[in-house]
Design a protein around this motif. Sequence first.
Motif: not given
Length: 436
Positions: A120-141
């Motif tokens: 469990e994570f408050a936010t998670l960014g994968i290859a990009t930054a997550a924020d309070e609105t987009n708590r899960l953010a993924v930059a990928s093909a």
Amino acid sequence: MSDTSPILSLPYILPSQAQKHVTHNEALQLLDVLVQPAVLDRDRTAPPAAPAEGARHLVAAGATGAWAGHAGEFAVWTEEGRWRFLAPEPGWQTFVLAEGAGLVFTSASGWRTLSSLAPEFATLGIATAADETNRLAVASAATLFTHAGGGHQLKVNKAAAADTGSLLFQTGWSARAEMGLAGSDDFTVKVSPDGGTFRTALRVDRASGRVTLPQGLSVTGSLTGTAVQASASDATGGRLMAVGAFGLGGVAPLIGNAGVTDGSIAPGFYGYDTARGSSGGPSGVPSGILLHQCRAAGTGELQLFLVEGAGGAGALPGILFSRARSGGAWSPWFAGGIVESATTASGRYIRHQDGTQTCWQKVTTSASAEVAASFPAAFSSTTHLTTTLGVVDARALAISPRITARTVTGANVSAFDTSNTRVAAQVELISMGRWY
């Protein structure tokens, strides 16, 4: 008092001990391994051939050789040129250089990656930054969600009917399409030219399942009425075709007079049955399938007729007839094409769709008796069966070939000279008749 420490099993220097430096150095070696521990890998089942001094590995399950029986332990290559093994205690951590992953040792599961212990994570960014609105953010093909042995669901949950649970598609961070439950519990598909103005292209009512297309077409039930064909042969322009229309996907509609010349037959497949009122088909054929097509209204019409049932001397089932017209009367029905062509021990034959059969063969006659020659293929009747004979011999002008008897399967052949004496000669036969 124990000779080693209770946690790391470091050796103590005992009172009056000789060569205290040996014990001290051994403790330092253990600290060198266990403080800030990092191992090269954890998937080896056999020691490397030429390890460097201080090389550290986690022994994999099923290890052999010098590592046998040490699965899950630290293996360290010492300056003495031997492997030293250290069994981990619960809570010990290490870093696997080959994987770039941190591990922790547990009594229940052995070595586990540190990330698996904190799901469990408050936010998670994968290859990009997550924020309070987009708590899960993924930059990928691409992003893959796969099953774990069965099906797989992607769930988007909202708090209340007036909220939105949807998938939003963007171009340059500007919305262009949205699908889901947007502001209600009806499923909608919306599109936007600029990210600000949205038009609902499709809506599915959550209670009835009915689909509406607000931008052009509304379907409130089954497709019936004047928008759909009234019958399988209804050719009214603009109407939707139903299953079975003109014989597509269902039983072909029955045709009446196939020989009309007023252009009233709509292109399509038709059933033909003289017992049910059909007419205008090939002579002697009671039933079959008719394909009618045209290149322009009232002209350039073509019909193909596939025989299904034959009566009398009409035609065999499977025979194909064709005819055409260009503004006037229909041409006669034609049955053309070769049905069968082959060579047998007796000669060669060809069978045509209209029932004509032609046989070619060579027979060597005898000077003592007539020769019974079998046709390459049997005829259906001797009526209208004709045979033409010729002599292949330097004496051809002085030799007369004759047939003395003939059946549907063959003929008796002889050759005579000018004195009416039987002679041996090569005779060619060409026989024509009907095969059905």
